[in-house]
Design an enzyme around this catalytic site. Structure first.
Site, mmCIF file in Angstrom:
data_model
loop_
_atom_site.group_PDB
_atom_site.id
_atom_site.type_symbol
_atom_site.label_atom_id
_atom_site.label_comp_id
_atom_site.label_asym_id
_atom_site.label_seq_id
_atom_site.Cartn_x
_atom_site.Cartn_y
_atom_site.Cartn_z
ATOM 1 N N TYR A 85 0.841 -1.208 0.000
ATOM 2 C CA TYR A 85 0.000 0.000 0.000
ATOM 3 C C TYR A 85 0.873 1.255 0.000
ATOM 4 O O TYR A 85 0.576 2.218 -0.696
ATOM 5 C CB TYR A 85 -0.928 0.013 1.232
ATOM 6 C CG TYR A 85 -1.900 1.161 1.190
ATOM 7 C CD1 TYR A 85 -3.151 1.001 0.584
ATOM 8 C CD2 TYR A 85 -1.570 2.412 1.704
ATOM 9 C CE1 TYR A 85 -4.035 2.061 0.505
ATOM 10 C CE2 TYR A 85 -2.447 3.475 1.630
ATOM 11 C CZ TYR A 85 -3.678 3.308 1.032
ATOM 12 O OH TYR A 85 -4.560 4.350 0.943
ATOM 13 N N PHE A 137 -8.114 21.857 -24.322
ATOM 14 C CA PHE A 137 -8.377 20.424 -24.440
ATOM 15 C C PHE A 137 -9.576 20.120 -23.544
ATOM 16 O O PHE A 137 -9.735 20.730 -22.482
ATOM 17 C CB PHE A 137 -7.165 19.556 -24.057
ATOM 18 C CG PHE A 137 -7.494 18.111 -24.251
ATOM 19 C CD1 PHE A 137 -7.650 17.600 -25.525
ATOM 20 C CD2 PHE A 137 -7.755 17.274 -23.171
ATOM 21 C CE1 PHE A 137 -8.039 16.281 -25.719
ATOM 22 C CE2 PHE A 137 -8.143 15.963 -23.367
ATOM 23 C CZ PHE A 137 -8.283 15.461 -24.643
ATOM 24 N N THR A 138 -10.391 19.177 -23.979
ATOM 25 C CA THR A 138 -11.702 18.942 -23.357
ATOM 26 C C THR A 138 -11.629 18.780 -21.838
ATOM 27 O O THR A 138 -12.207 19.567 -21.090
ATOM 28 C CB THR A 138 -12.354 17.699 -23.994
ATOM 29 O OG1 THR A 138 -11.415 16.621 -23.923
ATOM 30 C CG2 THR A 138 -12.721 17.959 -25.447
ATOM 31 N N ASP A 228 1.130 20.520 -20.248
ATOM 32 C CA ASP A 228 0.463 19.241 -20.482
ATOM 33 C C ASP A 228 1.451 18.418 -21.305
ATOM 34 O O ASP A 228 1.608 18.618 -22.513
ATOM 35 C CB ASP A 228 -0.849 19.465 -21.242
ATOM 36 C CG ASP A 228 -1.604 18.167 -21.459
ATOM 37 O OD1 ASP A 228 -0.976 17.091 -21.419
ATOM 38 O OD2 ASP A 228 -2.831 18.219 -21.681
ATOM 39 N N LYS A 271 -0.506 7.914 -23.252
ATOM 40 C CA LYS A 271 -0.101 8.263 -24.621
ATOM 41 C C LYS A 271 1.408 8.011 -24.776
ATOM 42 O O LYS A 271 1.834 6.869 -24.846
ATOM 43 C CB LYS A 271 -0.469 9.716 -24.925
ATOM 44 C CG LYS A 271 -1.957 9.924 -25.215
ATOM 45 C CD LYS A 271 -2.774 10.073 -24.005
ATOM 46 C CE LYS A 271 -4.155 10.623 -24.289
ATOM 47 N NZ LYS A 271 -4.967 10.713 -23.060
ATOM 48 N N ARG A 395 -13.863 15.748 -33.422
ATOM 49 C CA ARG A 395 -13.149 16.811 -32.706
ATOM 50 C C ARG A 395 -13.598 18.127 -33.337
ATOM 51 O O ARG A 395 -12.873 18.785 -34.058
ATOM 52 C CB ARG A 395 -11.627 16.658 -32.840
ATOM 53 C CG ARG A 395 -11.056 15.435 -32.159
ATOM 54 C CD ARG A 395 -10.701 15.574 -30.696
ATOM 55 N NE ARG A 395 -11.786 15.476 -29.748
ATOM 56 C CZ ARG A 395 -11.645 15.071 -28.478
ATOM 57 N NH1 ARG A 395 -10.485 14.678 -28.022
ATOM 58 N NH2 ARG A 395 -12.663 15.063 -27.646
ATOM 59 N N PHE A 462 -19.273 14.817 -25.801
ATOM 60 C CA PHE A 462 -18.869 13.986 -26.938
ATOM 61 C C PHE A 462 -18.746 12.516 -26.568
ATOM 62 O O PHE A 462 -18.895 11.640 -27.418
ATOM 63 C CB PHE A 462 -17.545 14.489 -27.532
ATOM 64 C CG PHE A 462 -16.411 14.504 -26.552
ATOM 65 C CD1 PHE A 462 -16.244 15.566 -25.687
ATOM 66 C CD2 PHE A 462 -15.517 13.443 -26.490
ATOM 67 C CE1 PHE A 462 -15.200 15.577 -24.770
ATOM 68 C CE2 PHE A 462 -14.468 13.437 -25.583
ATOM 69 C CZ PHE A 462 -14.323 14.516 -24.705
HETATM 70 C C1 LIG Z 1 -3.691 16.590 -24.453
HETATM 71 C C2 LIG Z 1 -4.400 15.768 -23.437
HETATM 72 N N1 LIG Z 1 -4.412 16.161 -22.161
HETATM 73 C C3 LIG Z 1 -5.036 15.456 -21.206
HETATM 74 C C4 LIG Z 1 -5.715 14.291 -21.493
HETATM 75 C C5 LIG Z 1 -6.464 13.575 -20.401
HETATM 76 O O1 LIG Z 1 -5.854 12.391 -20.078
HETATM 77 P P1 LIG Z 1 -6.644 11.067 -19.620
HETATM 78 O O2 LIG Z 1 -7.477 10.618 -20.783
HETATM 79 O O3 LIG Z 1 -5.567 10.121 -19.253
HETATM 80 O O4 LIG Z 1 -7.489 11.432 -18.453
HETATM 81 C C6 LIG Z 1 -5.708 13.827 -22.801
HETATM 82 C C7 LIG Z 1 -6.422 12.579 -23.131
HETATM 83 O O5 LIG Z 1 -7.042 12.374 -24.107
HETATM 84 C C8 LIG Z 1 -5.049 14.585 -23.796
HETATM 85 O O6 LIG Z 1 -5.039 14.197 -25.087
#
Ligand SMILES: Cc1ncc(COP(=O)(O)O)c(C=O)c1O
Length: 471
Positions: A85, A137-138, A228, A271, A395, A462
């Site tokens: 843990y 980014f979303t 990021d 990624k 997108r 989305f």
């Molecule tokens: C540029 C970017 N930032 C953040 C994220 C969020 O990461 P996660 O999907 O691991 O939560 C993503 C995921 O699609 C991303 O493409």
């Protein structure tokens, strides 16, 4: 690169020949489906590719997130999981890998990228502050908004133009940023949210010159810059390829230099870092680290696992090392470019230059007859699946969501269907099949009709929205 050890045998003798720097040890069969099956599956999924079952998909380019193939070394690492843990040795291995390759001092593990986004947003944003960044980014923007911040797009204009050939379309427009700072006051800026590469712009990179100048500007106003780093390795590749003075530097060296201009980073390790699950947050400031380390125990798990199993952290630590190898990155981005070149040769409208993690089809050019509020990129994603069983992702206007103040759709300039290429998963033959499927959808473009949204969830619509064809 001049190092002949990093060139394929063909390249050493001036030939074009190129191949992946790995061979396949284990395979997973994929299922072929009939047109009738795909029609049924798409209808059941409400014309949303996120709601399809993966078994109904032939070539899955929904995302490059968590879909990579791990190496034999990573799988061996999985067997070395220390599932304590607290204080798992795998965490210390991960911490060391982040420190070595990204250069930040303190590391907080999280279950995936948005876990890290949540923590940094809650810790660094005060209600009413602005968060300028190089395109939204979303999930990133949503966490910033949930923390009381307002995202402001300060990317260069070229990023919003699919046909612009600017080599660094991810660059921050420093004039836009400085006029925002002057207008609202530096104390109203939470931090600069910098992404390398920029997903929503088509996987476009930020130059080293730009991050250097950004650092100088932010130092003058005492503003922090957080990165990021999700696809920052791919960004480093483009710097090596396109920016003067970097051709002979390794991806690893470029990555570290770039990160050195920022105060910290959040990471979706699914990624670049070549794992199926995982994330991290890393910062230089000890006080901030202390607050983040305290918050992680509320939302993710103890600060030495952050929602990951020990074995996940081991695979991730190994993945970080593999991810920065020049031959790996070249082959990864090279495969994306191969697909892009096929489409460019057929004059199919895609975002140019070809980005790091996928091909982005310009749905506005495919379907000038479909208004944006009838979701052209959603239509194109559906058509592509129907034609060839290839799964992509919208997108465009659906991903952009609604303005929290007015409640209206946001209308982004870019209306794109993304085909993200998982790392080390598909072969060149798969890319040929995909290209032909896209061409078929392009040839049939005049017959396509718009969609209407019949179900809309409140957050990140989305993922779960449902659609029906307009009669
Ligand atoms: C540029 C970017 N930032 C953040 C994220 C969020 O990461 P996660 O999907 O691991 O939560 C993503 C995921 O699609 C991303 O493409």
């Amino acid at each position: 690169m001049t190092d002949s050890a990093l060139q394929t045998m063909g390249q050493q003798f001036g030939r074009r020949s190129w191949a992946e720097p790995w061979k396949i040890k284990m395979v997973e069969p994929i299922r072929l489906t009939s047109r009738e099956e795909r029609e049924r599956a798409l209808k059941e999924a409400g014309y949303n590719s996120f709601l399809l079952r993966s078994e109904d998909v032939y070539i899955d380019l929904l995302t490059d997130s968590g879909t990579s193939a791990m190496s034999d070394r990573q799988w061996a690492g999985i067997m070395m999981g220390d599932e304590a843990y607290a204080g798992s040795r795998n965490f210390y291995h991960l911490e060391e890998a982040v420190q070595t390759y990204y250069g930040y001092r303190h590391v907080v593990p999280t279950h995936q990228g948005r876990g890290a986004e949540h923590l940094i947003s809650q810790t660094e944003i005060e209600s009413g502050q602005y968060v300028p960044g190089n395109m939204y980014f979303t999930t990133t923007r949503l966490h910033q908004e949930l923390a009381g911040g307002a995202f402001v797009d300060v990317i260069i204009d070229e990023a919003h133009d699919p046909s612009s050939q600017h080599p660094f379309k991810g660059d921050v427009d420093l004039d836009k940023l400085e006029s925002l700072i002057k207008r609202v006051g530096a104390e109203k800026i939470a931090y600069v949210s910098l992404a390398g590469t920029v997903n929503m712009a088509g996987g476009q990179p930020v130059s080293m010159a730009n991050v250097r100048a950004l650092r100088e500007l932010c130092d003058r106003y005492d503003i922090r810059v957080y990165l990021d780093a999700t696809r920052m390795v791919e960004n480093a590749f483009f710097i090596q390829e396109r920016e003067e003075g970097y051709a002979d530097k390794s991806i690893a060296a470029i990555l570290k230099e770039f990160c050195g201009h920022t105060d910290g980073a959040w990471m979706s390790a699914k990624k670049d870092n070549l794992v199926n699950i995982g994330g991290w947050l890393a910062v230089n400031d000890y006080d901030l680290f202390d607050r983040l380390r305290n918050m992680v125990v509320i939302y993710e798990g103890l600060h030495t696992y952050g929602g990951m199993a020990g074995r996940d952290m081991e695979a991730l630590a190994i993945g970080i090392t593999e991810a920065v190898q020049d031959d790996h990155v070249r082959s990864r981005v090279g495969q994306v470019l191969y697909l892009g070149d096929l489409l460019i040769n057929w004059e199919i409208p895609i975002v140019r230059p070809v980005g790091g993690h996928g091909i982005f089809l310009d749905a506005k050019c495919f379907y000038p007859h479909i208004p944006q509020d009838q979701f052209p990129a959603q239509v194109l994603t559906a058509q592509l699946y129907l034609d060839s069983g290839v799964r992509g992702m919208e997108r465009g206007i659906v991903s952009a969501g609604r303005d929290p103040k007015t409640g209206d759709h946001r209308y982004p300039a870019l209306e794109l269907t993304r085909l993200a290429i998982p790392r080390r998963v598909y072969t060149q033959a798969h890319m040929d099949v995909v290209a032909e499927g896209i061409k078929a959808a392009y040839d049939a473009r005049e017959q396509a009709r718009g969609l209407k949204m019949v179900y809309e969830p409140k957050y990140l619509r989305f993922f779960q929205a449902r659609f029906e064809p307009i009669a």
